[in-house]
Each structure stands twice: as structure tokens, then as C-alpha cells.
Design a protein around this motif. Structure first.
Motif, short mmCIF file in Angstrom:
data_model
loop_
_atom_site.label_atom_id
_atom_site.label_comp_id
_atom_site.label_asym_id
_atom_site.label_seq_id
_atom_site.Cartn_x
_atom_site.Cartn_y
_atom_site.Cartn_z
N TYR A 1 12.84 14.06 22.20
CA TYR A 1 13.59 13.24 21.25
C TYR A 1 13.59 13.85 19.85
O TYR A 1 14.59 13.80 19.14
CB TYR A 1 13.01 11.82 21.18
N ILE A 2 12.47 14.41 19.45
CA ILE A 2 12.41 15.04 18.12
C ILE A 2 13.40 16.19 18.06
O ILE A 2 14.15 16.35 17.09
CB ILE A 2 10.99 15.54 17.80
N LEU A 3 13.39 16.96 19.12
CA LEU A 3 14.31 18.09 19.19
C LEU A 3 15.75 17.62 19.14
O LEU A 3 16.60 18.21 18.46
CB LEU A 3 14.07 18.80 20.53
N LEU A 4 16.02 16.54 19.83
CA LEU A 4 17.38 16.00 19.85
C LEU A 4 17.79 15.58 18.46
O LEU A 4 18.90 15.87 18.01
CB LEU A 4 17.47 14.81 20.81
N ALA A 5 16.86 14.88 17.74
CA ALA A 5 17.19 14.40 16.39
C ALA A 5 17.56 15.56 15.49
O ALA A 5 18.55 15.52 14.75
CB ALA A 5 16.00 13.64 15.81
N VAL A 6 16.77 16.62 15.55
CA VAL A 6 17.03 17.76 14.67
C VAL A 6 18.31 18.48 15.09
O VAL A 6 19.10 18.90 14.25
CB VAL A 6 15.83 18.73 14.67
N CYS A 7 18.52 18.61 16.39
CA CYS A 7 19.75 19.27 16.86
C CYS A 7 20.98 18.48 16.43
O CYS A 7 22.00 19.07 16.07
CB CYS A 7 19.73 19.39 18.39
N ILE A 8 20.87 17.15 16.44
CA ILE A 8 22.01 16.34 16.01
C ILE A 8 22.34 16.62 14.54
O ILE A 8 23.50 16.77 14.16
CB ILE A 8 21.73 14.83 16.23
N LEU A 9 21.29 16.72 13.73
CA LEU A 9 21.50 17.04 12.31
C LEU A 9 22.20 18.38 12.16
O LEU A 9 23.13 18.54 11.37
CB LEU A 9 20.17 17.09 11.56
N LEU A 10 21.75 19.36 12.94
CA LEU A 10 22.35 20.70 12.88
C LEU A 10 23.81 20.65 13.29
O LEU A 10 24.67 21.27 12.65
CB LEU A 10 21.62 21.64 13.84
N VAL A 11 24.08 19.94 14.37
CA VAL A 11 25.45 19.87 14.87
C VAL A 11 26.35 19.17 13.84
O VAL A 11 27.46 19.61 13.59
CB VAL A 11 25.49 19.15 16.24
N ILE A 12 25.84 18.11 13.22
CA ILE A 12 26.63 17.41 12.19
C ILE A 12 26.96 18.35 11.05
O ILE A 12 28.10 18.43 10.59
CB ILE A 12 25.89 16.17 11.64
N ALA A 13 25.94 19.10 10.58
CA ALA A 13 26.16 20.06 9.48
C ALA A 13 27.22 21.07 9.87
O ALA A 13 28.13 21.38 9.09
CB ALA A 13 24.85 20.77 9.12
N ALA A 14 27.10 21.58 11.09
CA ALA A 14 28.06 22.60 11.54
C ALA A 14 29.46 22.00 11.65
O ALA A 14 30.45 22.63 11.23
CB ALA A 14 27.61 23.18 12.87
N PHE A 15 29.57 20.77 12.17
CA PHE A 15 30.89 20.15 12.33
C PHE A 15 31.52 19.82 10.98
O PHE A 15 32.72 19.98 10.80
CB PHE A 15 30.79 18.88 13.17
N VAL A 16 30.72 19.34 10.04
CA VAL A 16 31.26 19.03 8.71
C VAL A 16 31.83 20.29 8.08
O VAL A 16 32.91 20.28 7.49
CB VAL A 16 30.17 18.40 7.80
N THR A 17 31.09 21.38 8.24
CA THR A 17 31.55 22.66 7.67
C THR A 17 32.82 23.11 8.36
O THR A 17 33.75 23.60 7.71
CB THR A 17 30.47 23.73 7.82
N LEU A 18 32.86 22.96 9.68
CA LEU A 18 34.06 23.34 10.43
C LEU A 18 35.27 22.57 9.91
O LEU A 18 36.33 23.14 9.67
CB LEU A 18 33.87 22.98 11.90
N ARG A 19 35.09 21.26 9.76
CA ARG A 19 36.18 20.39 9.30
C ARG A 19 36.67 20.86 7.93
O ARG A 19 37.86 20.96 7.67
CB ARG A 19 35.65 18.95 9.26
N PHE A 20 35.70 21.15 7.07
CA PHE A 20 36.03 21.61 5.73
C PHE A 20 36.79 22.93 5.80
O PHE A 20 37.82 23.11 5.13
CB PHE A 20 34.74 21.80 4.92
N ALA A 21 36.28 23.85 6.61
CA ALA A 21 36.89 25.18 6.68
C ALA A 21 38.31 25.10 7.20
O ALA A 21 39.23 25.74 6.67
CB ALA A 21 36.04 26.08 7.59
N ILE A 22 38.52 24.30 8.24
CA ILE A 22 39.86 24.19 8.80
C ILE A 22 40.81 23.58 7.77
O ILE A 22 41.90 24.10 7.52
CB ILE A 22 39.85 23.34 10.09
N GLY A 23 40.37 22.48 7.15
CA GLY A 23 41.21 21.83 6.14
C GLY A 23 41.52 22.76 4.99
O GLY A 23 42.64 22.83 4.49
#
Lengths: 256, 792
Positions: B250-272
Motif C-alpha cells: 500500500y505504501i508503494l501504491l501511494a507513492v506510485c500514485i503521486l508519481l503518476v499524478i505528477a507525470a500526468f499533470v506534466t503531460l497535460r501541460f506539455a500537450i496544451g
């Protein structure tokens, strides 16, 4: 009169797709203090390239460029930047300004950056406002650059070019993006500066603009094909029409 | 024509497209690996139980009981398998000639004559027999030691010595193999018979374990209910054995979720961002007559191509990553193998999201007109000022002013970067807090012992006869603890380390309320009033007929504070009033606390936390450690632990979490660097004309690079400040949530390393932002002053 700018055997070559393109070939020219020189020529003749080479914005391939006694070809990038900041002013066709700064801040930015400027920020700002008032744009200092007209913006560029009291102003098609009345206003301002002693080198393809200059250099195929002394322009529509006629005739002889 | 435009675009913006691709690969890898990890672990537990052919009911009972005969006769029972075993204390063992100092509990020895369920070796192969003079053991036998195949275990029983070769660990779904439980060893039948005979007088316990297959668990439980000294376990108990493995997942999942969110936010920004910079191209395409749909499809196709290629590569990368993540739990569990479909689903989700982003971002194309190509994207309309600061009134140097002004003039843009940076810092700091907490004394209250405890004696092998005898007495009568407390406190006093002793133990009883029943672990701490513990609601149970329950237990029984519950203790039905709720890990959160004098059926004790010591005065950490060393010296025991060591020993997560922490820090550095490079390159592309202008008027390369670098450093500093504010409450909330999955926990304290979370991690982020931007901004050197002539 003192020589502000001199070139000897100036050459500029570009290599594009392994092909050599000699844009400027053995250009010799001299500009004295207080002159207003127009560089004219057809598209692709090397007018802007000449301007950028003599102002240090681009490096020459061969030859000498001596500006205010300094051989610019030997200067480092850092020294060239310093030279441009402290002793030159620039006006571009596209009225480039920093989008995130107000009109006034754009104007005083070179002064703030210059180490030679020892006055306070407030004093610099006041000097900027004075320049703006002189050029008739005193009330747009705090506006964003998108809130002013093309003519006002180009006059702001003139103010920026003057803020560090340069030895010489380089103008690349200063009226190219303006309508007729704005063009006239801008040229009148440049003439006014010239009368006050500022040396100006102006690239233009517009005979109406060139006719107001004291000397015309005609460039074609990378070389200076002809030179015409016009003398100082005193103002007046009749004088302007005469000078235009004389210039057009001369240009036609040059092959314009 | 369509493909030509696309091909040109991919070639022209190679760097940006490559960085986008890297991002998609990262997102896909993380999404696939994390999803795979969680599904594998949660689903894997059920798979393991099924694959092991685990019984429906497991019953542990004294060797001389014959409940198995009774159960076989029941019509509801299909099959009963019996394992016989004897338990020896650690002083009987030597590993490669060395005493096994770190073993807490007695070890059970069982024969391979009949396995109650399937056992598997470290490679997940079923063990069908054990070679002579060899043994397999559960992983908790290897506490504090590392054995290689072939190493020798010497067992001395009475006058006889037996040497056994280590074959490897074995995995079992039906037994608790955490450090807090008794390890198990399986032997060849012949060896077992010899050792069993020799242990007639030495073994501290002999037992039978029944593995019952039935279609009516209640009937079996009822039939077993009358037998003395038995413990009954069902499949729910088996799942709880893997709860600490779940914490890591679960700890690993929590941290991975944070990483994925950061990566997705950046992706969204980059595409826009990249689409908004295409105004000229879009304007020209419209001017020549290409429809909106056609223009959109060019960009969507480009992003779809990047998404598909990136996701495929990311999926391939997720396989070793997933293996690495699963390794932390696979010492205990047999998994079904890598879950291909889940991994593919994770990667596919990235493609879908990216397509959604690009579809959403290209909506703006409808609003762009051919005139945008002419007017360089300006429509002539402006709402609100852009410039925020005044150069003339500022005292900042020009470069610093420009940097700060840029940040304040584009708040949305830099806010997104700030959010992403904040997430990056939080990944490191939250992980650090979790690792620190799970090797600290903060969770100790969840193990049922008093938080004031300074040391816990878990060693039964103490060279103090009075205490040893008192320990035995304490397991025989409900008053027996008094003598143990007295002897222990006397020993402490005599050795200059006076203190108070408490004893914590628990038994599982079936509890009923209305028509609901549940197996609840009843906790008692002797010599410590119940009101000395923390309660989430209500009050402490101070009377013999009072009990505090966990929220999970109350939910299962559908009871509230004030209700009465019924429990059969030692053949007598007792009633307790629920006085309050508390949090604990014990028995997966299904627990109750009784008052300090409550009577338990001592033959059914399933959890003994030893003797807890609270030293007099308020000794600091160093003093406590000195006291513990003294205690070890005096008692000859090794297993005397601080609270932090207890947590570390029982959860076995410290090493795993630390290596996961380091891995996460590395991933965060990589993600931050990629984000910085992507965004800085985007900015350089957008600001080319301004950079050329600055150089034309006399700004040096250093000033331009300095301005760009400062912008990101400022943003990183703001992010660090934000993260510092929320890291502690966020860590607390996350850890509470994670603990609540495996126990009944409403809140927990956090242990943190202030230097690490307020200095080291922020320095890492700011450092990466600084270096990443600086190196990327060097690209501005290629923009010359003369480029003012050629810029559009």
C-alpha cells in the motif's frame, strides 16, 4: 568629423546544405558622427546582414569592423554584448518588446542592466519618462505592450534605443510594419534625434524613408554598388518631394 | 499531405517529442507496475490460500486430545488431516555452530509424513517430501541470520544431538510466518520420529494440528468449542498473516500514485503548451482550407503515436519493476505469476488518458483563425494586465527582476510547475516519514502494549530462576502475573535500574451481539490500568464487565458504545458493556481491551507480548539503551527490545521500506529532471524572440541563462515551502489510511527525520531543478542576436 563606424573588406558567408553563400563581399564603408545613412537594395541583397555584422550581432567571416575605435571582430561575445548595451541602440521592424514588462520598463531595461549607469532606479525611470514625453508617448508608460498602437510601440523602441545615450543607432526597417502616418511620425523622431547629434544607420527599402537620410548606400549582390550624398533634410514637403525624385532617379540608374 | 505534415512536425520538434515520449514511458511503467503489484498481492493472497489447498478450519490442540476422531464423524466434515509437532525453545539450536540469538519464540517441528496443506519452497515448487537429515523452515526462523543451502542446524535434545542440512525456506498459507509468531520446521519422517522420541522430556509443547475440510464451519467450531486448550482458525485468519506485506504494497501504491499524478499533470501541460504554440501552423492550415477535424486529427495522431509507442516500451519496463516490487512480499506468498492483463490495462489507461488530454487540448483549434497566422497569435484583445512588477521601483538586479516578474506574470503556468514540484518533494518526504515511522516507536500502541514502555523482554531464556518460575506461573493462573511483576521489579531494583513491569497478553474468543458473531482477540495488560491507554471514543474499561472494542469489531457485531456483548470464556458465558473504541493491529483489528484484572482462559493465550518495563524517572534514549544492555547482561537474554526495535522486528519492513525509499528518491530525481527539461525547452521555444532581443540590446548569455534558471529555482523553493507545510498531515493521513487496511486504526503518530524532510529532500529538488534548468538553458546560447531578423 569623427568616424563612428568603419569597415574594411567586410565579408560574410553562410553555409547552407554544404553550399557556400557569400552574402557580403568586401564591403568598405565609413560612417561619421552625426550622419544618417540609409542602406537600400533589393530583397536578399544583404542589407540586414550588413547591419547585423557592423553592429556585432553577427560575426563577420572576414574583414574589419571598427566601431568607435574598437575592432569588434576581435572582441569576445561578452565584450560585444557590453558594447551593444552601452554604445549602440537598436530599432527593429517587428517592434520586439518583452511581453511581461510594461512599456516604460522595456525602455529602461538596458539602462538598469548597464554597469555604466550609476544613477538610482528612480532617476533612470524619470529619464525614461522624459524620453517618452519627448517622443509624444508620455502617457503610455505603465501600459502593457499590447495596449499601445504600432506607432507608439515603435516610438517606445526608439526610446529604448536612446536610453543609454548610444554612439549610434541601428534601425532595421523601422517603418516596415507601420502605416503611412505612423511611418512619418517615426521618421520625424529619428530625424530629430539625428539633428541632436545621434548617428543613425537605417536599413530600408522605402525611398520615402531613405530620402530623409543624408547619405544613401545602395547594396546589390553583397556589395556596395553606389553611394549618394543627399545632404541634411531640413523638413518641408517640397524638399521631401525633390529629394524623393532625385533618389528615385538615382536608384533607377543603379538598377533598382 | 497529412503524413507529410505529421512527419515534418515530428522532425522539427524532435527534442520535445522525445521528452514527451519519455514521459509516457515513465507513466506507463509506473501505472502498470503499481497496478500489477496491488492486484497481485491482494488477489494473490486468495490465490495462495486456494493453491495451498488450505483447510476451511485449522485447529491447534494439545497432543493428547482426540478431537480429530470426533470431527471425522461429523457429517459436515469432508476430510481431516493431522500434523503432529513438538516445540523446542531456541536454546536447543545452533546454526553453523553459533547460538541462534535473535529467535524470539519456540520453534515447531513437523514431519513430512502427512502435510495438512501444500507447502512450497522459495521457487514456489510444491514440497512433497524432505530428504533425510535435512530441513525446511519458515522465514521467521531466519531472524537475524542468513543461511545458505547446506548450512547445518544442530539440535540438542537431552543427551542427543541431531544435525540437519538447510534446504531452504518454505511458504505456507495456513501459518503465521511473521517474526512475532513461532517458526516452523519440516523434517523427514524418520528424523522426526527420532527427535520426537528424544524430546519426550525436553519439548515445552507438543501439539496436533488438524486441517479440516468442511462445508459448515460453524458446525466444526461448535464441535470443537467444548475441547480444552484448542485454538480455532479459519481462512480469515490466514489472510491476516500477510498484513505486514500489505503495508509495503500500500505504501508503494501511494507513492506510485503521486508519481503518476505528477507525470500526468506534466503531460497535460506539455500537450496544451505545445498546441498553443502552433498558432501559426494552425492558422496557415485553416487559411489554405483544411477543416478543424483534419487539423485536430494531425495532432491527435501525433500524440496517439507517442502514447502507443511509449506505453508499449513502458509496459516492457514495468515487468522487471513489478518483479522488484513483488519481491518484497514474495518471500511469504506464492503468486500466480506476473499478471499480464493487469499490466496491459495499466499501460492502456495511459494511452486512453493521453488521447483524452490531446482531444481536450485540441478543442481550442476551433477558436483559432487564419488571422492568427498573420498576427502572431494576438487577437488584439486583452483582459487584465500582464506585467505585475515595476522595474523602476524594484531593488532587484535586472536578471532577478526578470525572473520573478516572469513567474508572477504567468501564474497559471508556474502554478502547474509548482504543483508538480510539490508532488515530487512529497514523494520523497512522505516515503521517508513512512519508513521512519515503521522503524520508530510511534506505532507501538497498535501492538497493544503501553506507550510508556521503555523496554520489552521477549526472551523466555533468562538466567534468573525466580523470574523463570514466575513466567511459568503467570501462564497458569490469572493471578500468576503478580509474582512475575514482583520478581521482575525486584530484579530491576537490585541492579540499579528500577522500574515498573507490565504484562500484555491476548486470547481469541468468539463474541456475539444480537445475531452477529466474530472472533475477537481480548487484550489484557496486567499492572497497567486500562485508562492509561489511548481511546478513540468513549472511555476505558475499568470494571471486570467492561470492554473497549475496535471500530472494526463493533462494525462486525453491529454494536455501539453502551451495548452488551457475549463471550464464552473457559466454558462460562460472560457479558461485557462496550465503553469505548481504540485502535490496534492485533488480530487484523478485531480486538477488545479488558480491564487490568480481567480473567482470561490462559490455555488459549495466542499472543503473549512478554514483559514490558517502564524505567523510573524519564530516561532519555541513551539511558534506555544503557539500561537494556544492563538487563541483557543481568538476565543473559538477547531479546530485550526498545519500542522501535519491537516495531521493526514484528513488521520486518524497515529494510524493505528503506530500499523502496531509495528507489523512490531516484525515480523522483529522474521525474523532476525530465519535467524541468521538458518545460524549459518549451519555454525557450516560446520565448525565442525575446531571447534574441535581449541579446541584441546587450544581455549576455549568462544573464539569459541566469534568468531562466532562477525562474525554476524560485518555483522549486515555493514548492518546497508548500510541501513542508503539508508533508506531516499528509503522511499522517496516508499512514492512518494504510494501517486501517490491515487493522482497526483511526489515527497514528508520525516519526520523521527533520533534517531529511526539511533539508535533504528539498535540497535534492532544488538542486535537480537548478542543474536541470541550467543545463537545458545552455541551449539559449544557440539563439543569436541576429535571429531577431528571422523570428516569426
Amino acid at each position: 568629423m569623427n568616424t563612428v563606424l568603419q569597415t574594411k573588406g567586410l565579408c560574410k558567408t553562410y553555409i547552407v546544405n554544404k553550399r557556400q553563400n557569400n552574402v557580403l563581399k568586401n564591403i568598405d564603408l565609413t560612417i561619421s558622427e552625426g550622419e544618417m545613412v540609409a542602406i537600400m537594395g533589393p530583397s536578399g541583397s544583404g542589407k540586414s546582414t550588413l547591419l547585423y555584422c557592423v553592429s556585432g550581432m553577427d560575426r563577420v567571416t572576414a574583414g574589419e569592423v571598427i566601431f568607435n575605435g574598437k575592432e569588434t571582430a576581435r572582441l569576445s561575445d561578452k565584450s560585444l554584448s557590453q558594447l551593444r548595451l552601452d554604445e549602440m541602440g537598436f530599432i527593429f521592424q517587428q517592434m520586439y518588446m518583452m511581453k511581461n514588462l510594461s512599456v516604460l520598463d522595456n525602455i529602461i531595461l538596458p539602462a538598469v542592466k548597464s554597469k555604466r549607469n550609476t544613477e538610482s532606479r528612480k532617476a533612470t525611470e524619470e529619464r525614461g519618462r522624459q524620453l517618452m514625453r519627448r517622443l509624444g508617448i508620455g502617457d503610455v508608460g505603465d501600459n502593457d505592450i499590447n495596449e499601445v498602437s504600432g506607432g507608439q510601440l515603435q516610438r517606445a523602441c526608439i526610446c529604448r534605443s536612446m536610453i543609454n545615450s548610444p554612439k549610434m543607432i541601428f534601425a532595421d526597417e523601422p517603418t516596415g510594419a507601420l502605416n503611412r502616418s505612423s511611418s512619418d511620425e517615426v521618421m520625424n523622431e529619428l530625424l530629430s534625434l539625428n539633428r541632436d547629434g545621434t548617428t543613425i544607420m537605417c536599413v530600408t527599402h522605402d525611398p520615402k524613408v531613405a530620402a530623409k537620410c543624408s547619405r544613401i548606400l545602395y547594396i546589390m549582390d553583397g556589395g556596395i554598388m553606389g553611394e549618394k550624398e543627399m545632404g541634411h533634410f531640413n523638413g518641408g514637403d517640397k524638399e521631401l518631394r525633390d529629394r524623393e525624385r532625385e533618389l528615385n532617379n538615382w536608384l533607377m540608374e543603379q538598377g533598382w | 499531405m497529412f503524413w507529410r505534415i505529421l512527419k515534418k512536425d515530428l522532425k522539427r520538434k524532435k527534442t520535445m517529442n522525445i521528452i514527451l515520449l519519455l514521459f509516457v514511458i515513465l507513466c506507463s511503467m509506473l501505472a502498470a507496475a503499481s497496478l500489477n503489484n496491488i492486484v497481485a498481492v491482494t488477489g494473490g493472497i486468495d490465490y495462495f490460500i486456494k493453491t495451498s489447498d488450505a483447510p476451511d478450519v485449522k485447529i491447534s490442540m494439545p497432543f493428547d486430545q482426540d478431537l480429530d476422531k470426533k470431527l471425522i464423524a461429523l457429517p459436515e466434515v469432508e476430510k481431516v488431516k493431522v500434523e503432529e509437532g513438538f516445540y523446542l525453545t531456541p536454546d536447543h539450536f545452533k546454526l553453523n555452530g553459533e547460538k541462534h540469538k535473535d529467535l524470539i519464540n519456540g520453534t515447531g517441528f513437523f514431519s513430512d509424513k502427512e502435510f495438512g496443506c501444500k507447502y512450497f519452497d522459495a521457487e514456489d515448487r510444491e514440497i512433497t517430501g524432505v530428504p533425510e537429515e535435512s530441513f525446511y523452515c519458515t522465514k521467521n526462523f531466519l531472524q537475524g541470520v542468513s543461511l545458505e543451502k547446506g548450512d547445518i542446524l544442530t539440535v540438542t535434545i537431552a543427551e542427543e544431538t541431531f544435525s540437519l542440512r538447510f534446504e531452504g525456506i518454505f511458504k505456507t498459507a495456513a501459518h503465521d510466518t511473521n517474526n512475532s509468531s513461532s517458526p516452523l520446521i519440516i523434517l523427514n519422517g524418520t528424523d522426526w520420529d527420532k527427535m520426537n522420541k528424544a524430546s519426550e522430556s525436553s519439548a515445552f509443547m507438543k501439539e496436533k494440528t488438524l486441517y479440516v475440510k468442511t462445508n459448515d464451519i460453524d458446525a466444526v467450531t461448535k464441535a470443537a468449542g467444548d475441547t480444552e486448550g484448542i485454538s480455532v482458525y479459519t481462512k480469515d485468519h490466514f489472510s491476516s498473516y500477510f498484513m505486514y506485506d500489505m503495508i509495503t504494497a500500500y505504501i508503494l501504491l501511494a507513492v506510485c500514485i503521486l508519481l503518476v499524478i505528477a507525470a500526468f499533470v506534466t503531460l497535460r501541460f506539455a500537450i496544451g503548451f505545445t498546441i498553443s504554440e502552433e498558432f501559426r501552423e494552425i492558422g496557415v492550415m485553416k487559411a489554405v482550407g483544411i477543416q478543424n477535424g483534419g487539423i485536430r486529427s494531425i495532432y491527435i495522431t501525433k500524440y496517439a503515436a507517442i502514447a502507443i509507442i511509449g506505453s508499449v516500451i513502458g509496459y516492457a519496463g514495468s515487468i522487471p519493476l513489478s518483479s522488484y516490487l513483488l519481491k518484497s512480499v514474495s518471500r511469504s506468498i506464492v503468486f500466480s505469476g506476473s499478471n499480464t492483463m493487469i499490466g496491459i490495462a495499466g499501460s492502456a489507461a495511459v494511452i486512453v488518458l493521453m488521447l483524452l488530454f490531446s482531444y481536450g487540448c485540441t478543442r481550442g483549434i476551433k477558436k483559432m483563425s487564419p488571422i492568427d497566422a498573420v498576427r502572431s497569435g494576438q487577437t488584439g484583445e486583452r483582459f487584465g494586465k500582464r506585467s505585475v512588477m515595476h522595474l523602476g521601483r524594484s531593488k532587484l538586479p535586472a536578471t532577478g527582476f526578470m525572473a520573478l516578474n516572469d513567474v508572477l506574470s504567468a501564474p497559471k503556468q508556474f502554478s502547474i510547475i509548482t504543483v508538480v514540484f510539490t508532488l515530487c518533494v512529497l514523494m520523497m518526504t512522505v516515503m521517508s516519514n513512512m519508513a521512519n515511522t515503521l522503524s520508530s516507536d510511534k506505532p507501538i500502541f497498535l501492538f497493544g502494549i503501553p506507550v510508556e514502555t521503555d523496554a520489552s523482554i521477549l526472551d523466555n531464556e533468562i538466567n534468573n530462576d525466580s523470574i523463570k518460575q514466575a513466567m511459568e506461573e503467570s501462564m497458569k493462573t490469572n493471578d500468576g502475573w503478580k509474582s512475575l511483576v514482583k520478581e521482575t521489579e525486584k530484579m530491576l531494583e537490585e541492579n540499579g535500574i528500577p522500574g515498573k513491569a507490565t504484562i500484555t497478553m491476548s486470547c481469541i474468543y468468539t463474541t456475539t451481539h444480537n445475531n452477529n458473531n466474530a472472533g475477537i482477540s481480548y487484550l489484557v495488560t496486567r499492572n497497567a490500568p486500562a485508562d492509561g491507554f489511548v481511546y478513540d471514543a468513549g472511555s476505558a474499561p475499568m470494571k471486570p464487565d467492561e470492554a473497549a472494542l475496535t471500530s472494526a469489531a463493533m462494525e462486525k457485531l453491529e454494536a455501539e458504545i453502551g451495548d452488551r456483548i457475549k463471550v464464552n470464556i473457559g466454558g462460562t458465558e460472560k457479558e461485557f458493556i462496550i465503553t469505548g473504541t481504540f485502535s490496534t493491529f492485533i488480530n487484523n483489528g478485531m480486538a477488545a481491551r479488558l480491564c487490568e484484572d480481567a480473567e482470561l482462559n490462559l490455555e488459549k493465550i495466542n499472543n503473549n507480548m512478554g514483559v514490558q518495563i517502564q524505567f523510573d524517572g524519564t530516561p532519555d534514549k541513551k539511558q534506555i539503551e544503557r539500561n537494556i544492555e544492563k538487563l541483557k547482561e543481568v538476565t543473559g537474554g538477547e531479546k530485550i527490545y526498545t519500542n522501535a526495535k519491537m516495531v521493526e522486528t514484528f513488521t520486518e519492513m524497515s529494510d524493505t521500506l528503506n530500499s523502496v525509499k531509495q528507489m523512490m528518491m531516484l525515480m523522483t530525481v529522474i521525474v523532476t529532471a525530465l519535467i524541468v527539461i521538458l518545460m524549459e525547452r518549451s519555454f525557450i521555444s516560446k520565448e525565442k524572440s525575446e531571447i534574441a532581443l535581449m541579446k541584441a540590446v546587450g544581455f549576455q548569455n549568462g544573464s539569459v541563462i541566469g534568468q531562466h534558471t532562477l525562474r525554476f529555482v524560485m518555483t522549486a523553493v515555493i514548492a518546497v515551502i508548500l510541501a513542508s507545510v503539508i508533508v506531516l498531515p499528509m503522511s499522517k493521513a496516508l499512514l492512518t489510511f494504510i494501517f486501517a487496511q490491515i487493522g482497526s486504526v483511526s489515527s497514528t503518530g508520525i516519526a520523521f527525520d527533520a533534517v531529511e524532510i526539511f533539508a535533504v529532500c528539498p535540497a535534492i529538488l532544488i538542486g535537480v531543478a537548478f542543474i536541470g534548468t541550467l543545463l537545458t538553458a545552455l541551449y539559449t546560447k544557440t539563439i543569436k542576436a541576429s535571429d531577431t531578423a528571422s523570428i516569426e
